[in-house]
Each structure stands twice: as C-alpha cells, then as structure tokens.
Design an enzyme around this catalytic site. Structure first.
Site, PDB file in Angstrom:
ATOM      1  N   LYS A 147       0.833  -1.214   0.000  1.00  0.00           N
ATOM      2  CA  LYS A 147       0.000   0.000   0.000  1.00  0.00           C
ATOM      3  C   LYS A 147       0.859   1.252   0.000  1.00  0.00           C
ATOM      4  O   LYS A 147       0.498   2.262  -0.608  1.00  0.00           O
ATOM      5  CB  LYS A 147      -0.970  -0.015   1.181  1.00  0.00           C
ATOM      6  CG  LYS A 147      -2.095  -1.014   0.968  1.00  0.00           C
ATOM      7  CD  LYS A 147      -2.991  -1.128   2.181  1.00  0.00           C
ATOM      8  CE  LYS A 147      -3.946  -2.301   2.044  1.00  0.00           C
ATOM      9  NZ  LYS A 147      -4.525  -2.666   3.348  1.00  0.00           N
ATOM     10  N   LYS A 179      -7.857 -15.505 -11.046  1.00  0.00           N
ATOM     11  CA  LYS A 179      -9.170 -15.708 -10.441  1.00  0.00           C
ATOM     12  C   LYS A 179      -9.968 -14.409 -10.465  1.00  0.00           C
ATOM     13  O   LYS A 179      -9.412 -13.333 -10.689  1.00  0.00           O
ATOM     14  CB  LYS A 179      -9.014 -16.232  -9.019  1.00  0.00           C
ATOM     15  CG  LYS A 179      -8.101 -15.398  -8.163  1.00  0.00           C
ATOM     16  CD  LYS A 179      -7.975 -15.970  -6.760  1.00  0.00           C
ATOM     17  CE  LYS A 179      -7.132 -15.061  -5.917  1.00  0.00           C
ATOM     18  NZ  LYS A 179      -7.538 -14.912  -4.555  1.00  0.00           N
ATOM     19  N   LYS A 225     -11.675  -7.935  -7.854  1.00  0.00           N
ATOM     20  CA  LYS A 225     -12.164  -6.618  -8.287  1.00  0.00           C
ATOM     21  C   LYS A 225     -11.084  -5.787  -8.960  1.00  0.00           C
ATOM     22  O   LYS A 225     -11.383  -4.845  -9.671  1.00  0.00           O
ATOM     23  CB  LYS A 225     -12.831  -5.871  -7.136  1.00  0.00           C
ATOM     24  CG  LYS A 225     -11.991  -5.679  -5.926  1.00  0.00           C
ATOM     25  CD  LYS A 225     -12.887  -5.166  -4.798  1.00  0.00           C
ATOM     26  CE  LYS A 225     -12.173  -5.255  -3.469  1.00  0.00           C
ATOM     27  NZ  LYS A 225     -13.046  -5.292  -2.342  1.00  0.00           N
TER      28      LYS A 225
END
Ligand code: TRP
Length: 334
Positions: free
Chosen positions: A115, A197, A200
């Site tokens: 992050k 897979k 989002k």
C-alpha cells in the site's frame, strides 16, 4: 448468544462490489459458520480510512456491503453483523495494542509495503498500524477462529504475536486467533478470461458481480475464451476450458456438467451451447441474490435496525473484554 460456543470473527472491507469469488471464497463460509459458532462479522469502515480518506461514498458502500452479505444468507439474528466505527471499544483496545507493536515489524508487513508503494503520498500511521487495528477487532470478542483468505495470514500471525505479548505482560486474557475455513482448500473462482481468479482489481469483464443484471451476466459469460474444441478423444483441457467447467461446477446441475464432460471427451462439445447453459445457470444463481440485496439496500429503516442490533450485540461482548483489559493493565483506580 450462547457463551459456550467457539467464537468466530471476521471483517469485511466496504470497498467494491461483491463478486462470485467473494461469495464462494468467503461469504458462503460465513453463512455455514453462523449455524455452528458464535459469530461476529464486521464492516471494516475504519480500516477503509487508511486508504480511502475521501468518505463521500462510504455510507453507500457500507449499506451495500451489509445488504449483499445479508442477501447471501448471513442472518443478523444469528450473528452480530455490525460496523467497526459503532463499537468504540475497538479504538480503545487498538490504543493499548499499539504500545505492544513495534515499528520495525509493522514496516515489514507485506500489505503495508504494497500500500505504501501504491500511495507514496499517503503513508500514514493508520496504514502502518492496520494489523494492530485488525487484532483489536478480533480479540475484542476473544475470538479464536477467523475466516480469511491467504492474503491475511501474515496479519493473523501478527495478531498472535500481539496477543502473546499482551498476555505475557498483563496476564492471560486473550486466546490466540487462527485462520479457519472448515479445513477445506479455499475455493478459487477462475476469471472468465482464463487468467487468474475473479477479483475486483482484475478485468471487470472477466468477473461476475452479484449486482450484475441478467444481460450483463450473459454478455460476460459469452465472451469467455474458448477455441474450436478438442480433436482427439479424452484430451486434456486447456486452462481456459477447465475454468469454464469449474464455473459450471459452482452453479450447474450434475447432469448438465456430466453431459458437457462427455461431449468434451468425444469431441462433440459446442462451446457456444456450453456458455449459453452456463450463462443461464449463473443468471438463476445471481438474480435472486441481486434482487434481495437491492431491496435491502434501499430499505433505510431495515438497515438502521440491522446496524443497531449488530452494534448492541458487539458492544456487549466488547464491554466485558475491555473491563478485563483495563483491570489487567492496571487502569482500575477505583
Ligand atoms: N484486513 C481484512 C481484509 O483486508 C479485513 C479485516 C479487518 C479483518 N478487520 C478484520 C479480517 C478482522 C478478519 C478479522 O480483508
């Protein structure tokens, strides 16, 4: 709630729409757990502030994630379903735990490093202590089982370390939490483009959302990658074809799957027909969830009562833990 049952706790980030991967990977497990355990499921709105300081859409996102989880089968009468920011005891426990967490170990956390790299202009202390807040969420209810995916394993290991330190310094108050998923391998839902897979952050067209309308579902499924079919009987399936079969396993009937397996094995498969069938079975599966979520999401009164009920249950458990914690630390002056 029955105090004798093992305690389960997990947090749900209020960012993005739920997709099929979330459903089979997480929510379905929660729904199973609510029958056997004392469960606390929490919308991690405070955690979202570490990366999403703009809160214009927060309320809508929280309402949506609550509605979607209930539509998937989470029962607010069986579990405590609540918002993190409604349970202030979380913040208090977070503060105590921050004294037991070291800068060095926090800086080494993989999610922190990721992050910090993605948002180099906002490497705030909340981001650094994200795993401390997560630990507070879990041990606030003295939970032992935490249904989470692989990406959260490091956070749980840190939680166990913080618990050990707390117990060592102030007395045995907390059990050590562990990841729990019914002993099964977590189901991975393949994306429709044959790569990875459903998630989002990946290609939106390759992910089926529980909010997709029927036409959108059909469009996405029909675009899934195929080829001209096997030429040798009983050939191995290329990945992208195996993925379509795997998606069928989730929503189609055993007869249907068997028929397409047989067609594949004797080289008579027509992928257009297969995808049409899969699309219809997906519509049958997703439409009722979508419609239920939509009706809950727009029912402000129901949502408010749901949140109040969850808060009430969560705070009851939180208050008894905080009382023990204050006493253990020595903050009980009278
Ligand atoms: N960090 C978790 C995630 O990214 C969300 C979360 C917050 C959580 N608090 C938690 C998960 C407590 C389990 C337990 O998905």
């Amino acid at each position: 709630m029955n105090g004798k049952l093992s305690i389960v706790m997990s947090g749900i980030r209020p960012t993005g729409y739920l997709h099929l991967g979330n459903y089979f990977g997480a929510v379905r497990n929660y729904v199973k757990m609510q029958e056997e355990f004392e469960c606390f499921f929490m919308v991690a709105d405070l955690h979202s502030l570490t990366t999403h300081p703009d809160t214009k859409e927060l309320k809508l996102n929280v309402q949506r994630v609550l509605a979607e989880n209930v539509a998937c089968g989470l029962d607010p009468d069986k579990v405590a379903l609540y918002c993190q920011s409604h349970v202030h005891e979380t913040a208090e426990l977070y503060l105590y735990l921050n004294m037991l967490a070291y800068k060095g170990e926090l800086e080494k956390t993989v999610t922190f490093k990721d992050k910090a790299r993605q948002h180099p202009d906002n490497v705030n202390a909340g981001l650094l202590t994200y795993p401390v807040l997560q630990t507070a969420d879990i041990i606030l209810h003295r939970a032992i089982y935490v249904p989470v995916g692989k990406d959260q394993e490091q956070h749980l290991e840190m939680a166990r370390n913080f618990v050990q330190r707390f117990n060592h310094r102030y007395g045995e108050i907390f059990p050590e939490p562990q990841a729990f998923n019914f002993g099964e391998e977590l189901i991975k839902v393949p994306s429709l483009d044959g790569a990875g897979k459903m998630s989002k952050s990946e290609n939106q067209y390759a992910t089926l959302y529980l909010s997709d309308d029927d036409e959108m579902i059909r469009k996405k499924v029909m675009k899934a990658k195929t080829d001209s079919g096997p030429t040798e009987p009983n050939s191995a399936k290329p990945d992208y074809i195996a993925n379509i079969f795997q998606l069928m396993q989730l929503v189609s009937s055993p007869d249907t799957i068997q028929q397409f397996e047989a067609d594949y094995d004797n080289c008579r498969i027509r992928y257009g027909d297969m995808k049409k069938q899969l699309a219809e079975d997906m519509v049958q599966f997703i439409a009722p969830i979508r419609e239920k979520a939509e009706s809950i999401r727009t029912d402000e009164k129901y949502l408010r009562e749901l949140m109040e009920k969850g808060e009430e249950k969560a705070r009851q458990s939180a208050r008894s833990t905080i009382e023990l914690v204050r006493e253990a630390i020595g903050l009980n002056y009278y």
